[in-house]
Scaffold this motif. Structure first.
Motif, PDB file in Angstrom:
ATOM      1  N   MET A  59       3.598  -9.155   5.482  1.00  0.00           N
ATOM      2  CA  MET A  59       5.122  -9.163   4.979  1.00  0.00           C
ATOM      3  C   MET A  59       5.561 -10.421   4.740  1.00  0.00           C
ATOM      4  N   TYR A  60       5.214 -11.523   5.604  1.00  0.00           N
ATOM      5  CA  TYR A  60       5.820 -12.815   5.161  1.00  0.00           C
ATOM      6  C   TYR A  60       4.785 -13.508   4.187  1.00  0.00           C
ATOM      7  N   TYR A  61       3.723 -13.047   4.065  1.00  0.00           N
ATOM      8  CA  TYR A  61       2.714 -13.723   3.063  1.00  0.00           C
ATOM      9  C   TYR A  61       3.220 -13.222   1.729  1.00  0.00           C
ATOM     10  N   PHE A  62       3.441 -12.009   1.565  1.00  0.00           N
ATOM     11  CA  PHE A  62       4.346 -11.544   0.341  1.00  0.00           C
ATOM     12  C   PHE A  62       5.580 -11.983   0.056  1.00  0.00           C
ATOM     13  N   LEU A  63       6.458 -12.343   0.907  1.00  0.00           N
ATOM     14  CA  LEU A  63       7.576 -12.936   0.627  1.00  0.00           C
ATOM     15  C   LEU A  63       7.300 -14.413   0.242  1.00  0.00           C
ATOM     16  N   GLY A  64       6.409 -15.181   0.829  1.00  0.00           N
ATOM     17  CA  GLY A  64       6.343 -16.431   0.448  1.00  0.00           C
ATOM     18  C   GLY A  64       5.789 -16.362  -0.845  1.00  0.00           C
ATOM     19  N   SER A  65       4.805 -15.731  -1.272  1.00  0.00           N
ATOM     20  CA  SER A  65       4.281 -15.578  -2.653  1.00  0.00           C
ATOM     21  C   SER A  65       5.311 -15.302  -3.567  1.00  0.00           C
ATOM     22  N   LEU A  66       6.394 -14.316  -3.136  1.00  0.00           N
ATOM     23  CA  LEU A  66       7.330 -13.767  -3.987  1.00  0.00           C
ATOM     24  C   LEU A  66       8.233 -15.258  -4.474  1.00  0.00           C
ATOM     25  N   ALA A 116       5.864  -4.178  -5.919  1.00  0.00           N
ATOM     26  CA  ALA A 116       4.893  -2.955  -5.905  1.00  0.00           C
ATOM     27  C   ALA A 116       4.173  -3.184  -4.928  1.00  0.00           C
ATOM     28  N   ALA A 117       3.398  -4.288  -4.866  1.00  0.00           N
ATOM     29  CA  ALA A 117       2.221  -4.593  -3.678  1.00  0.00           C
ATOM     30  C   ALA A 117       3.103  -4.737  -2.091  1.00  0.00           C
ATOM     31  N   MET A 118       4.285  -5.275  -2.305  1.00  0.00           N
ATOM     32  CA  MET A 118       5.113  -5.283  -0.971  1.00  0.00           C
ATOM     33  C   MET A 118       5.697  -3.808  -0.538  1.00  0.00           C
ATOM     34  N   ALA A 119       6.019  -3.007  -1.660  1.00  0.00           N
ATOM     35  CA  ALA A 119       6.405  -1.384  -0.974  1.00  0.00           C
ATOM     36  C   ALA A 119       5.282  -0.926  -0.576  1.00  0.00           C
ATOM     37  N   THR A 137      -4.883  -6.549   5.712  1.00  0.00           N
ATOM     38  CA  THR A 137      -5.576  -7.847   5.958  1.00  0.00           C
ATOM     39  C   THR A 137      -4.899  -8.823   5.260  1.00  0.00           C
ATOM     40  N   LEU A 138      -5.138 -10.147   5.483  1.00  0.00           N
ATOM     41  CA  LEU A 138      -4.503 -11.213   4.685  1.00  0.00           C
ATOM     42  C   LEU A 138      -5.574 -11.296   3.663  1.00  0.00           C
ATOM     43  N   THR A 139      -6.784 -10.830   3.611  1.00  0.00           N
ATOM     44  CA  THR A 139      -7.597 -10.850   2.458  1.00  0.00           C
ATOM     45  C   THR A 139      -7.134  -9.961   1.306  1.00  0.00           C
ATOM     46  N   LEU A 140      -6.607  -8.616   1.569  1.00  0.00           N
ATOM     47  CA  LEU A 140      -6.337  -7.928   0.865  1.00  0.00           C
ATOM     48  C   LEU A 140      -4.968  -8.344   0.080  1.00  0.00           C
ATOM     49  N   CYS A 141      -4.059  -8.967   0.936  1.00  0.00           N
ATOM     50  CA  CYS A 141      -2.879  -9.532   0.641  1.00  0.00           C
ATOM     51  C   CYS A 141      -3.138 -10.519  -0.576  1.00  0.00           C
ATOM     52  N   ALA A 142      -4.053 -11.321  -0.282  1.00  0.00           N
ATOM     53  CA  ALA A 142      -4.138 -12.392  -1.282  1.00  0.00           C
ATOM     54  C   ALA A 142      -4.815 -11.911  -2.525  1.00  0.00           C
ATOM     55  N   ARG A 143      -5.875 -10.785  -2.523  1.00  0.00           N
ATOM     56  CA  ARG A 143      -6.163  -9.933  -3.556  1.00  0.00           C
ATOM     57  C   ARG A 143      -5.112  -9.578  -4.369  1.00  0.00           C
ATOM     58  N   LEU A 144      -4.061  -8.899  -3.798  1.00  0.00           N
ATOM     59  CA  LEU A 144      -2.993  -8.401  -4.518  1.00  0.00           C
ATOM     60  C   LEU A 144      -2.218  -9.282  -5.090  1.00  0.00           C
ATOM     61  N   VAL A 145      -1.930 -10.208  -4.675  1.00  0.00           N
ATOM     62  CA  VAL A 145      -1.245 -11.427  -5.081  1.00  0.00           C
ATOM     63  C   VAL A 145      -1.695 -12.037  -6.449  1.00  0.00           C
ATOM     64  N   VAL A 146      -3.172 -12.235  -6.099  1.00  0.00           N
ATOM     65  CA  VAL A 146      -3.844 -12.802  -7.398  1.00  0.00           C
ATOM     66  C   VAL A 146      -3.986 -11.642  -8.315  1.00  0.00           C
ATOM     67  N   ALA A 147      -4.150 -10.460  -8.170  1.00  0.00           N
ATOM     68  CA  ALA A 147      -4.238  -9.485  -9.224  1.00  0.00           C
ATOM     69  C   ALA A 147      -2.898  -9.215  -9.877  1.00  0.00           C
ATOM     70  N   HIS A 244      14.026  -5.214   0.572  1.00  0.00           N
ATOM     71  CA  HIS A 244      13.017  -5.247  -0.517  1.00  0.00           C
ATOM     72  C   HIS A 244      13.647  -4.115  -1.298  1.00  0.00           C
ATOM     73  N   LEU A 245      14.427  -3.095  -1.158  1.00  0.00           N
ATOM     74  CA  LEU A 245      14.914  -2.192  -2.065  1.00  0.00           C
ATOM     75  C   LEU A 245      15.986  -2.809  -2.794  1.00  0.00           C
ATOM     76  N   THR A 246      16.651  -3.609  -2.211  1.00  0.00           N
ATOM     77  CA  THR A 246      18.021  -4.460  -2.948  1.00  0.00           C
ATOM     78  C   THR A 246      17.395  -5.363  -3.899  1.00  0.00           C
ATOM     79  N   VAL A 247      16.267  -6.066  -3.746  1.00  0.00           N
ATOM     80  CA  VAL A 247      15.807  -6.822  -4.783  1.00  0.00           C
ATOM     81  C   VAL A 247      15.002  -6.145  -5.685  1.00  0.00           C
ATOM     82  N   VAL A 248      14.381  -4.934  -5.262  1.00  0.00           N
ATOM     83  CA  VAL A 248      13.978  -4.337  -6.454  1.00  0.00           C
ATOM     84  C   VAL A 248      14.865  -3.400  -7.327  1.00  0.00           C
TER      85      VAL A 248
END
Length: 339
Positions: A59-66, A116-119, A137-147, A244-248
């Motif tokens: 959750m926080y990995y996505f937030l930091g990437s955002l 969308a990945a955060m949802a 997993t953090l590996t999947l999170c990294a792949r979603l951010v890169v994708a 997340h909904l507010t930001v969306v």
């Protein structure tokens, strides 16, 4: 693209800036203040996620990437806006305009895809809590951010290449503060339904498709939460998704209005204001939305500020402020929900 064959048009001029020197200076300081707050808020989130071990979760990995994307997203246009505000010549070359548009649209599309990945992350956490550590997993999170970044820039490159392959009219004025798709399309000669549909397809892929995925994710989340017997449990589950909904809604509302509509509906004054909202307003509000009611994030940011304050004052006698920051953001007073 053959840049030499774009008629006699070699430079574009932005016409939305105030001509009055006093208004220009006031605009410069206003935008500078907002930009400083954007950078400060998002940098604090990135540093907090990186330095605090307890925030090393999907959750926080996505937030930091955002937040990292928001920093780059505003950097693509805001420094140029500030420079144009003070100088008399507010022009840009065709190549410069295309480059600015590639980064602005690419990072904006990556932002939408990452939401969308955060949802999806919230869907797995609420609908499949037992499998959550195995799936997210953090590996999947990294792949979603890169994708998200790769897909965003692929869509942007194709869209910009298409726009700048069209014939431009002799008019040089852009009724806007920077190179965005709707105002630049106003300079295209012989723009027909096929051209508009091509732009609409790209916008649909970058905006409508991620929003549809977010809607589906939250439909499953709502169904799962309504099956919870405890009212407190339902409230806690919904609260984890409210930020997340507010930001969306903020992000997709402005983008959908600007890009998912026919070109003739463009209105310079109205659209300039709306574009500033999603260019400056959303990156400014995101850190506030994600931290005001999130005790863990507030505690982590407080520790980052305390360390920064301590490092700047360790040779002096001004440590009281550091202790105040640490006291106001004690991590043990935090709850673990993101609301």
């Amino acid at each position: 693209m053959n840049w030499e064959n774009q008629s006699v048009l070699t430079d574009l001029v932005f016409l939305a800036y105030p001509s009055c020197p006093e208004l220009s200076v006031l605009s410069f300081f206003g935008v500078s203040l907002v930009y400083a707050l954007i950078i400060t808020g998002n940098v604090l989130i990135v540093l907090s996620v990186q330095t605090e071990a307890r925030l090393h979760t999907p959750m926080y990995y996505f937030l930091g990437s955002l937040s990292g994307i928001e920093i780059c997203y505003t950097a693509a246009v805001v420094p140029h806006i500030l420079a144009n505000t003070l100088r008399s010549e507010k022009g840009i070359t065709l190549l410069g305009c295309a480059t600015q548009m590639v980064f602005f649209i690419g990072l904006g599309s990556a932002d939408c895809l990452l939401l969308a990945a955060m949802a999806y992350d919230r869907y797995v956490a609420i609908c499949h809590p037992l499998q959550y550590p195995l799936i997210m997993t953090l590996t999947l999170c990294a792949r979603l951010v890169v994708a998200s970044g790769i897909l965003g820039f692929l869509l942007s490159l194709q869209l910009v290449a298409f726009i700048f392959s069209l014939p431009f009219c002799h008019a040089r004025g852009i009724q806007h503060f920077f190179c965005d798709v709707p105002p630049v399309m106003q300079l295209v000669c012989a723009s027909g339904p096929a051209h508009e549909q091509s732009v609409l397809v790209a916008a649909t892929l970058a905006i409508a498709v991620p929003f549809f995925l977010i809607t589906v994710s939250y439909a499953f989340i709502a169904a799962a939460v309504l099956r919870v017997q405890s009212a407190a449990g339902r409230c806690r589950a919904f609260s984890t998704c409210s930020s997340h909904l507010t930001v969306v809604l903020l992000q997709y509302g402005g983008c959908a209005f600007m890009y998912l509509r026919p070109s003739p509906s463009y209105r310079a004054g109205r659209d300039q204001f709306i574009s500033l909202l999603y260019t400056l307003g959303t990156p400014l509000l995101n850190p506030l939305i994600y931290t005001l009611r999130n005790s863990e994030m507030k505690g982590a940011i407080g520790k980052v500020l305390a360390r920064s304050c301590f490092s700047h004052n360790r040779g002096g006698h001004h440590l009281a402020g550091c202790s105040l920051v640490t006291g106001n953001a004690h991590p043990h007073a935090a709850s673990s929900s993101l609301s």
